[in-house]
Each structure stands twice: as structure tokens, then as C-alpha cells.
Design a protein around this motif. Structure first.
Motif, short mmCIF file in Angstrom:
data_model
loop_
_atom_site.label_atom_id
_atom_site.label_comp_id
_atom_site.label_asym_id
_atom_site.label_seq_id
_atom_site.Cartn_x
_atom_site.Cartn_y
_atom_site.Cartn_z
N VAL A 201 23.64 63.25 58.31
CA VAL A 201 23.74 64.62 57.81
C VAL A 201 22.91 65.51 58.74
N ILE A 202 23.53 66.55 59.28
CA ILE A 202 22.85 67.41 60.25
C ILE A 202 22.45 68.73 59.60
N ILE A 203 21.22 69.15 59.85
CA ILE A 203 20.74 70.43 59.34
C ILE A 203 20.07 71.20 60.48
N LYS A 204 19.88 72.49 60.30
CA LYS A 204 19.15 73.29 61.27
C LYS A 204 18.68 74.57 60.59
N ASP A 205 17.69 75.24 61.20
CA ASP A 205 17.27 76.51 60.63
C ASP A 205 18.18 77.64 61.10
N ASP A 206 18.04 78.81 60.46
CA ASP A 206 18.96 79.91 60.75
C ASP A 206 18.63 80.67 62.03
N MET A 207 17.62 80.24 62.78
CA MET A 207 17.26 80.87 64.04
C MET A 207 17.70 80.03 65.24
N THR A 208 18.23 78.86 64.99
CA THR A 208 18.66 77.96 66.06
C THR A 208 20.17 78.05 66.24
N LYS A 209 20.60 78.26 67.47
CA LYS A 209 22.02 78.30 67.76
C LYS A 209 22.55 76.87 67.89
N ALA A 210 23.62 76.58 67.17
CA ALA A 210 24.20 75.23 67.23
C ALA A 210 24.73 74.96 68.63
N PRO A 211 24.45 73.77 69.18
CA PRO A 211 24.92 73.44 70.53
C PRO A 211 26.36 72.98 70.59
N PHE A 212 27.07 73.01 69.46
CA PHE A 212 28.46 72.60 69.44
C PHE A 212 29.23 73.42 68.43
N ASP A 213 30.55 73.37 68.53
CA ASP A 213 31.46 74.08 67.64
C ASP A 213 31.34 73.51 66.23
N THR A 214 31.32 74.39 65.21
CA THR A 214 31.21 73.92 63.83
C THR A 214 32.41 73.08 63.41
N ASN A 215 33.54 73.20 64.14
CA ASN A 215 34.71 72.38 63.81
C ASN A 215 34.53 70.94 64.25
N VAL A 216 33.57 70.70 65.13
CA VAL A 216 33.34 69.35 65.64
C VAL A 216 32.44 68.56 64.69
N LEU A 217 31.30 69.14 64.34
CA LEU A 217 30.36 68.49 63.43
C LEU A 217 29.86 69.52 62.42
N ARG A 218 29.81 69.11 61.19
CA ARG A 218 29.32 70.00 60.13
C ARG A 218 27.80 69.96 60.08
N TYR A 219 27.20 71.10 59.81
CA TYR A 219 25.75 71.11 59.58
C TYR A 219 25.42 72.07 58.45
N GLU A 220 24.29 71.85 57.79
CA GLU A 220 23.82 72.74 56.74
C GLU A 220 22.61 73.51 57.26
N GLN A 221 22.53 74.79 56.91
CA GLN A 221 21.51 75.67 57.45
C GLN A 221 20.46 76.03 56.40
N TYR A 222 19.21 76.16 56.84
CA TYR A 222 18.14 76.59 55.94
C TYR A 222 17.35 77.72 56.61
N PRO A 223 16.65 78.54 55.82
CA PRO A 223 15.90 79.67 56.40
C PRO A 223 14.63 79.20 57.12
N LYS A 224 14.44 79.68 58.32
CA LYS A 224 13.26 79.29 59.09
C LYS A 224 11.97 79.68 58.38
N ASP A 225 12.00 80.82 57.67
CA ASP A 225 10.78 81.28 56.99
C ASP A 225 10.46 80.47 55.74
N LEU A 226 11.36 79.53 55.41
CA LEU A 226 11.17 78.63 54.27
C LEU A 226 10.94 79.39 52.97
N HIS A 227 11.68 80.48 52.79
CA HIS A 227 11.58 81.29 51.57
C HIS A 227 11.84 80.41 50.35
N TYR A 228 10.98 80.51 49.35
CA TYR A 228 10.99 79.59 48.22
C TYR A 228 12.36 79.47 47.55
N TYR A 229 12.93 80.60 47.12
CA TYR A 229 14.18 80.54 46.36
C TYR A 229 15.34 80.02 47.22
#
Length: 279
Positions: free
Chosen positions: A97-125
Motif C-alpha cells: 500500500v503506497i502513501i505520500k504527503d500532499d506536498m510530494t509530487k508522485a513520480p508516476f501516473d496515478t493510473n499505474v499505481l494507486r496511492y493514498e495522500q495525507y496532509p504534510k502538516d498532520l492536521h488532527y482531523y
């Protein structure tokens, strides 16, 4: 492994400070990932870099990457070590399962591999929602794998990957695979060889484009071979079982075979371009 023993969910992620990220930040991210894994109530979180039965850290990492039942990989910052470890895992027919923060540009097309994104500032909610989503993805990915492990793969299949839109002679737009798109271009160029007036082709640009594609192809082959050699060398120096070594080698060879089929199509295209350029 008994039914009461939880399966393992490895964690691949950056751990050292870098521009815009502190070590404390990564500790917080690690705890977030651990919480999501624990909430599945099926997996025990295992950071792949933690020493378990061996004193060799690198050997531990390789072993955990290969042996963990499922992996969560955080590719935030596109850290080279993380990307290498993700590549090693992706050679196996085992889930990741691939994840990344919302400030990182994915190095590949989203159609190739799915990833889930989270906020870099780690906002609680937002993080609370992310933890819930990550737990669901881990559970769903594991179910897909356990239902049919023999056919499970998260690697791109060039035969199925629809990306290129080709306008046919009748003016209709068709989606085609990489190979089909190349064949279409090949046919157009072959026809123009017999009747150059039907196509307005800049031969200099066409020839230049051919060499650019050839150079990119050669660079890819060289890089992939280096990656293959590195992976196999690491496996030979780790405590991975012979079965894991064999499976990894077979997966790498399968990728290479797929590229060779793609390369054959490219060679046909290069030949057609040369016919046009040389008159």
C-alpha cells in the motif's frame, strides 16, 4: 504461523531529517501508520529497518521487505532509499500500500499505481480521516491478495494499460495500448513511404525524435539491469530463503521479458522511420 498470531505489515518510509522535514515529523508519521495498521486488528506493524534477529541492518531491511505479509510504503520526498526498497517489494507478488504527503509530487501516473495522500502538516482531523482510510485500504488490499495470490500483481501490464488516444483514418478517436499505438504510427509512416504527399512530415524532427527515443530506451535498459544486479546481490547477502530469491528473480525476468516485447515494437517503428528519412 498460528491463527492467533497476527500477520506482519511492514513499514517503508523516510526516517532522517531533510529539507522541510524533521526527524520528529517522521516519528509522528510512523506512529500514524502504526495506528492505522493496528486498527485492522489483523496485522502487527513492523518498521523494516528495525533489528530483529540479525545484527546487519541492511540484511534486516531486505529480509523484512520480502517476508512481511503486506507493506505500507510512504514515498514522501521521493527518498531514494525508499524508492529502491519499494522497487524491491514490487518485484514480488505480495501486496503493498503506497502513501505520500500532499506536498510530494508522485513520480508516476496515478493510473499505474494507486496511492493514498495525507496532509504534510498532520492536521488532527484530516489525519483521523486518513487513518480510517488507510486501515480500509490495507484490509481491502490484503483481501484481494488472499483471495487469489497466484494472479495478484500491482505492476503495470502494458497489454492492459490504456493511455494513448489515436485518431483513425475515419476521424474516430480510439484508446490503444502502447503496443497498438506504436503499430498505428508504424502503419502511418509505412504508407507515407509510398505516398509522401499524404503526410506533412518534418524529416529532421522525425529523425531527431527517433534518436531521443532510442537513447531513452537504452538508458532504461542500463538502469534496470543495474537495479536487477543490485537487488540480486542484496538478496544473496541477506537471510532470504531460496524460495524468495527464486520468486524475485522470476518476477524481474518477467518484467524484462515484457520490455523485450515492447522493444520489438519500437524496433519496427525505428525501421519505418529510417525508411521514410532515407527516402
Amino acid at each position: 504461523m498460528s491463527a492467533d498470531t497476527p500477520k506482519t505489515c511492514g513499514i517503508i518510509m523516510p526516517i532522517s531529517s531533510c529539507p522541510g522535514y524533521t526527524e520528529e515529523h517522521w516519528v509522528n508519521v510512523l506512529n500514524i501508520i502504526k495506528e492505522a495498521i493496528s486498527k485492522t486488528e489483523k496485522f502487527a506493524p513492523v518498521p523494516v529497518w528495525l533489528e530483529t534477529k540479525t545484527d546487519v541492518i541492511h540484511s534486516t531491511i531486505i529480509s523484512n521487505i520480502l517476508k512481511c505479509d503486506i507493506i505500507v510504503c510512504d514515498m514522501s520526498t521521493n527518498n531514494p532509499n525508499v524508492m529502491y526498497e519499494l522497487g524491491l517489494r514490487m518485484t514480488m507478488r505480495k501486496p503493498v500500500v503506497i502513501i505520500k504527503d500532499d506536498m510530494t509530487k508522485a513520480p508516476f501516473d496515478t493510473n499505474v499505481l494507486r496511492y493514498e495522500q495525507y496532509p504534510k502538516d498532520l492536521h488532527y482531523y484530516k489525519i483521523e480521516a486518513f487513518i480510517k482510510k488507510l486501515r480500509e485500504i490495507i484490509t481491502d488490499t490484503w483481501k484481494k491478495y488472499s483471495d487469489d495470490p497466484e494472479s495478484f500483481t500491482q505492476l503495470i501490464n502494458l497489454d492492459d494499460y490504456k493511455k494513448y488516444k489515436i485518431v483513425t483514418a475515419s476521424g474516430e478517436v480510439e484508446e490503444q495500448t502502447v503496443q497498438d499505438a506504436i503499430k498505428s504510427i508504424y502503419q502511418i509512416i509505412r504508407k507515407s513511404t509510398h505516398n509522401p504527399s499524404v503526410a506533412n512530415i518534418d524529416l529532421t524532427e522525425l529523425s531527431s525524435a527517433k534518436w531521443e527515443v532510442k537513447s531513452a530506451r537504452d538508458a532504461f535498459k542500463k538502469t534496470f539491469q543495474e537495479i536487477k544486479d543490485k537487488l540480486l546481490d542484496d538478496l544473496n547477502h541477506s537471510d532470504a530463503t531460496e524460495t524468495l530469491r527464486t520468486q524475485t528473480t522470476e518476477q524481474i525476468d518477467s518484467i524484462l521479458m515484457g520490455f523485450e516485447v515492447f522493444e520489438d515494437s519500437l524496433e519496427s517503428l525505428f525501421k519505418a522511420i529510417e525508411d521514410v528519412v532515407n527516402g
